[in-house]
Design a protein around this motif. Structure first.
Motif, PDB file in Angstrom:
ATOM      1  N   ALA A   1      -4.586  14.752 -27.134  1.00 14.04           N
ATOM      2  CA  ALA A   1      -5.405  15.884 -26.688  1.00 14.04           C
ATOM      3  C   ALA A   1      -5.619  16.910 -27.782  1.00 14.04           C
ATOM      4  O   ALA A   1      -6.232  17.936 -27.551  1.00 14.04           O
ATOM      5  CB  ALA A   1      -4.742  16.553 -25.486  1.00 14.04           C
ATOM      6  N   GLY A   2      -5.097  16.641 -28.988  1.00 17.22           N
ATOM      7  CA  GLY A   2      -5.221  17.610 -30.066  1.00 17.22           C
ATOM      8  C   GLY A   2      -6.448  17.361 -30.917  1.00 17.22           C
ATOM      9  O   GLY A   2      -7.581  17.531 -30.487  1.00 17.22           O
ATOM     10  N   ALA A   3      -6.241  16.923 -32.159  1.00 16.26           N
ATOM     11  CA  ALA A   3      -7.349  16.708 -33.077  1.00 16.26           C
ATOM     12  C   ALA A   3      -8.229  15.561 -32.600  1.00 16.26           C
ATOM     13  O   ALA A   3      -7.803  14.682 -31.865  1.00 16.26           O
ATOM     14  CB  ALA A   3      -6.802  16.404 -34.472  1.00 16.26           C
ATOM     15  N   ALA A   4      -9.492  15.592 -33.033  1.00 16.73           N
ATOM     16  CA  ALA A   4     -10.412  14.492 -32.733  1.00 16.73           C
ATOM     17  C   ALA A   4     -10.079  13.345 -33.666  1.00 16.73           C
ATOM     18  O   ALA A   4     -10.529  13.301 -34.804  1.00 16.73           O
ATOM     19  CB  ALA A   4     -11.850  14.955 -32.920  1.00 16.73           C
ATOM     20  N   LEU A   5      -9.240  12.430 -33.195  1.00 17.97           N
ATOM     21  CA  LEU A   5      -8.647  11.398 -34.041  1.00 17.97           C
ATOM     22  C   LEU A   5      -9.005  10.024 -33.505  1.00 17.97           C
ATOM     23  O   LEU A   5      -8.913   9.764 -32.309  1.00 17.97           O
ATOM     24  CB  LEU A   5      -7.121  11.572 -34.059  1.00 17.97           C
TER      25      LEU A   5
ATOM     26  N   SER B   1       3.775  -5.209 -35.274  1.00 21.00           N
ATOM     27  CA  SER B   1       3.962  -5.939 -34.019  1.00 21.00           C
ATOM     28  C   SER B   1       4.122  -5.026 -32.813  1.00 21.00           C
ATOM     29  O   SER B   1       4.134  -5.485 -31.675  1.00 21.00           O
ATOM     30  CB  SER B   1       5.185  -6.858 -34.136  1.00 21.00           C
ATOM     31  N   SER B   2       4.264  -3.728 -33.046  1.00 22.05           N
ATOM     32  CA  SER B   2       4.385  -2.751 -31.961  1.00 22.05           C
ATOM     33  C   SER B   2       3.865  -1.417 -32.473  1.00 22.05           C
ATOM     34  O   SER B   2       3.744  -1.210 -33.687  1.00 22.05           O
ATOM     35  CB  SER B   2       5.847  -2.620 -31.515  1.00 22.05           C
ATOM     36  N   PRO B   3       3.538  -0.484 -31.563  1.00 20.50           N
ATOM     37  CA  PRO B   3       3.012   0.811 -32.018  1.00 20.50           C
ATOM     38  C   PRO B   3       3.908   1.518 -33.019  1.00 20.50           C
ATOM     39  O   PRO B   3       3.418   2.106 -33.987  1.00 20.50           O
ATOM     40  CB  PRO B   3       2.881   1.602 -30.709  1.00 20.50           C
ATOM     41  N   THR B   4       5.227   1.477 -32.810  1.00 21.34           N
ATOM     42  CA  THR B   4       6.121   2.203 -33.712  1.00 21.34           C
ATOM     43  C   THR B   4       6.225   1.551 -35.086  1.00 21.34           C
ATOM     44  O   THR B   4       6.682   2.181 -36.035  1.00 21.34           O
ATOM     45  CB  THR B   4       7.526   2.309 -33.105  1.00 21.34           C
ATOM     46  N   LYS B   5       5.800   0.287 -35.209  1.00 22.24           N
ATOM     47  CA  LYS B   5       5.830  -0.391 -36.498  1.00 22.24           C
ATOM     48  C   LYS B   5       4.483  -0.338 -37.211  1.00 22.24           C
ATOM     49  O   LYS B   5       4.316  -0.909 -38.282  1.00 22.24           O
ATOM     50  CB  LYS B   5       6.273  -1.842 -36.317  1.00 22.24           C
ATOM     51  N   SER B   6       3.532   0.337 -36.608  1.00 20.71           N
ATOM     52  CA  SER B   6       2.220   0.502 -37.230  1.00 20.71           C
ATOM     53  C   SER B   6       2.335   1.339 -38.495  1.00 20.71           C
ATOM     54  O   SER B   6       3.139   2.277 -38.577  1.00 20.71           O
ATOM     55  CB  SER B   6       1.261   1.180 -36.249  1.00 20.71           C
ATOM     56  N   GLU B   7       1.507   1.017 -39.486  1.00 21.11           N
ATOM     57  CA  GLU B   7       1.479   1.782 -40.739  1.00 21.11           C
ATOM     58  C   GLU B   7       1.236   3.263 -40.487  1.00 21.11           C
ATOM     59  O   GLU B   7       1.764   4.121 -41.195  1.00 21.11           O
ATOM     60  CB  GLU B   7       0.376   1.221 -41.645  1.00 21.11           C
ATOM     61  N   VAL B   8       0.445   3.583 -39.470  1.00 22.35           N
ATOM     62  CA  VAL B   8       0.009   4.963 -39.280  1.00 22.35           C
ATOM     63  C   VAL B   8       0.632   5.622 -38.053  1.00 22.35           C
ATOM     64  O   VAL B   8       0.152   6.665 -37.597  1.00 22.35           O
ATOM     65  CB  VAL B   8      -1.537   5.039 -39.187  1.00 22.35           C
TER      66      VAL B   8
ATOM     67  N   LEU C   1       1.671   9.168 -38.753  1.00 19.75           N
ATOM     68  CA  LEU C   1       0.479   9.957 -39.059  1.00 19.75           C
ATOM     69  C   LEU C   1      -0.253  10.334 -37.776  1.00 19.75           C
ATOM     70  O   LEU C   1      -0.715  11.467 -37.619  1.00 19.75           O
ATOM     71  CB  LEU C   1      -0.438   9.172 -39.989  1.00 19.75           C
ATOM     72  N   GLU C   2      -0.361   9.393 -36.846  1.00 15.10           N
ATOM     73  CA  GLU C   2      -0.978   9.688 -35.549  1.00 15.10           C
ATOM     74  C   GLU C   2      -0.237  10.812 -34.843  1.00 15.10           C
ATOM     75  O   GLU C   2      -0.844  11.731 -34.279  1.00 15.10           O
ATOM     76  CB  GLU C   2      -0.968   8.448 -34.657  1.00 15.10           C
ATOM     77  N   ARG C   3       1.095  10.755 -34.856  1.00 12.33           N
ATOM     78  CA  ARG C   3       1.882  11.782 -34.170  1.00 12.33           C
ATOM     79  C   ARG C   3       1.666  13.153 -34.816  1.00 12.33           C
ATOM     80  O   ARG C   3       1.661  14.175 -34.138  1.00 12.33           O
ATOM     81  CB  ARG C   3       3.371  11.431 -34.224  1.00 12.33           C
ATOM     82  N   ALA C   4       1.495  13.167 -36.132  1.00 12.51           N
ATOM     83  CA  ALA C   4       1.311  14.440 -36.836  1.00 12.51           C
ATOM     84  C   ALA C   4      -0.062  15.041 -36.564  1.00 12.51           C
ATOM     85  O   ALA C   4      -0.203  16.252 -36.390  1.00 12.51           O
ATOM     86  CB  ALA C   4       1.511  14.240 -38.332  1.00 12.51           C
ATOM     87  N   LEU C   5      -1.087  14.197 -36.528  1.00 12.29           N
ATOM     88  CA  LEU C   5      -2.454  14.702 -36.363  1.00 12.29           C
ATOM     89  C   LEU C   5      -2.804  14.993 -34.914  1.00 12.29           C
ATOM     90  O   LEU C   5      -3.658  15.829 -34.635  1.00 12.29           O
ATOM     91  CB  LEU C   5      -3.453  13.683 -36.928  1.00 12.29           C
ATOM     92  N   ALA C   6      -2.180  14.311 -33.986  1.00  9.41           N
ATOM     93  CA  ALA C   6      -2.480  14.509 -32.562  1.00  9.41           C
ATOM     94  C   ALA C   6      -1.180  14.609 -31.781  1.00  9.41           C
ATOM     95  O   ALA C   6      -0.810  13.704 -31.054  1.00  9.41           O
ATOM     96  CB  ALA C   6      -3.340  13.360 -32.032  1.00  9.41           C
ATOM     97  N   PRO C   7      -0.439  15.739 -31.941  1.00  5.70           N
ATOM     98  CA  PRO C   7       0.889  15.828 -31.335  1.00  5.70           C
ATOM     99  C   PRO C   7       0.885  15.978 -29.828  1.00  5.70           C
ATOM    100  O   PRO C   7       1.928  15.915 -29.205  1.00  5.70           O
ATOM    101  CB  PRO C   7       1.475  17.074 -31.998  1.00  5.70           C
TER     102      PRO C   7
END
Length: 226
Positions: free
Chosen positions: A65-69, A45-52, A55-61
């Motif tokens: 502007a980091g990984a092509a995600l 129901s909100s970004p912080t409750k998303s399954e991923v 994971l998003e924060r880890a791959l594009a910290p």
């Protein structure tokens, strides 16, 4: 930068008042070489409750502007057929049946596919749809600790010599033991071989991360949620 090799970085400071957070490891993304497609099976129901979310924060910290995600809904996984992505993560997808042919072609063509489970997953549906990809058939959810336990079951640090964990060989491997889970999906019995191997286990022996080599690619099954 438009291109960067990436890796694992560490920041350390001296703060006698609160020493527990004096060291922080974080991911420096590889830029300009690989694209990662993340398929979110439970947006919440909100970004912080998303399954991923994490994971998003880890791959594009760096705020994207980091990984092509790219993060997409389940139907968006069909874009793997375009051949632009080299890594795909399917997180808690309820029914991957329609995606299976695309996923098989993606892996056989050299892609890396990460599968993680969750409350949306049915063992029978996944075993039927992904039989040619799963490292081992799923059976049922399994509690690793009792309901009244204060903490979950910790991981065992990965062994040296596993290519996936080479960035941690000179430091950081013991950090895996801080990762704990209460519940996983159990799998049918299997034996480690040239095709299938266990990369991570929990204390007590339950598999946490299982790899299967298929063609030029590989599939990684994470037996709990991302």
């Amino acid at each position: 930068p438009r291109q960067a090799a990436g890796g694992v970085a560490v920041v350390t400071l001296t703060d006698p008042g609160l020493p527990l957070d004096d060291t922080r490891y974080f991911h420096l993304p590889r830029i300009g070489q690989s694209r990662v497609l993340v398929v979110d099976g439970d947006p919440g129901s909100s970004p912080t409750k998303s399954e991923v979310y994490f994971l998003e924060r880890a791959l594009a910290p760096f705020a994207g502007a980091g990984a092509a995600l790219a993060v997409v809904a389940p139907a968006g996984a069909l874009q793997l057929a375009e051949g632009k992505d080299r890594v795909a993560v399917l997180a808690n997808i309820g029914d991957p049946t329609q995606l299976a042919p695309t996923l098989v072609d993606f892996v056989r063509g050299g892609g890396a596919l990460v599968l993680s489970v969750g409350d949306n997953v049915s063992a029978s549906v996944w075993n039927s749809a992904l039989s040619s990809l799963l490292p081992a058939p799923l059976t049922r959810p399994r509690d690793l600790v009792s309901v009244d336990a204060d903490e979950g079951m910790p991981l065992v640090a990965p062994e040296l010599g596993i290519d996936l964990f080479e960035p941690f060989d000179r430091g950081g491997r013991l950090g895996f033991e801080r990762i704990r889970s209460r519940r996983i999906f159990a799998v049918e019995g299997y034996s480690d071989s040239d095709e299938v191997r266990t990369l991570l286990r929990y204390q007590g022996g339950a598999p946490a991360l299982i790899e299967r080599r298929i063609g030029a690619g590989r599939v990684l099954l994470w037996t709990t949620t991302i």
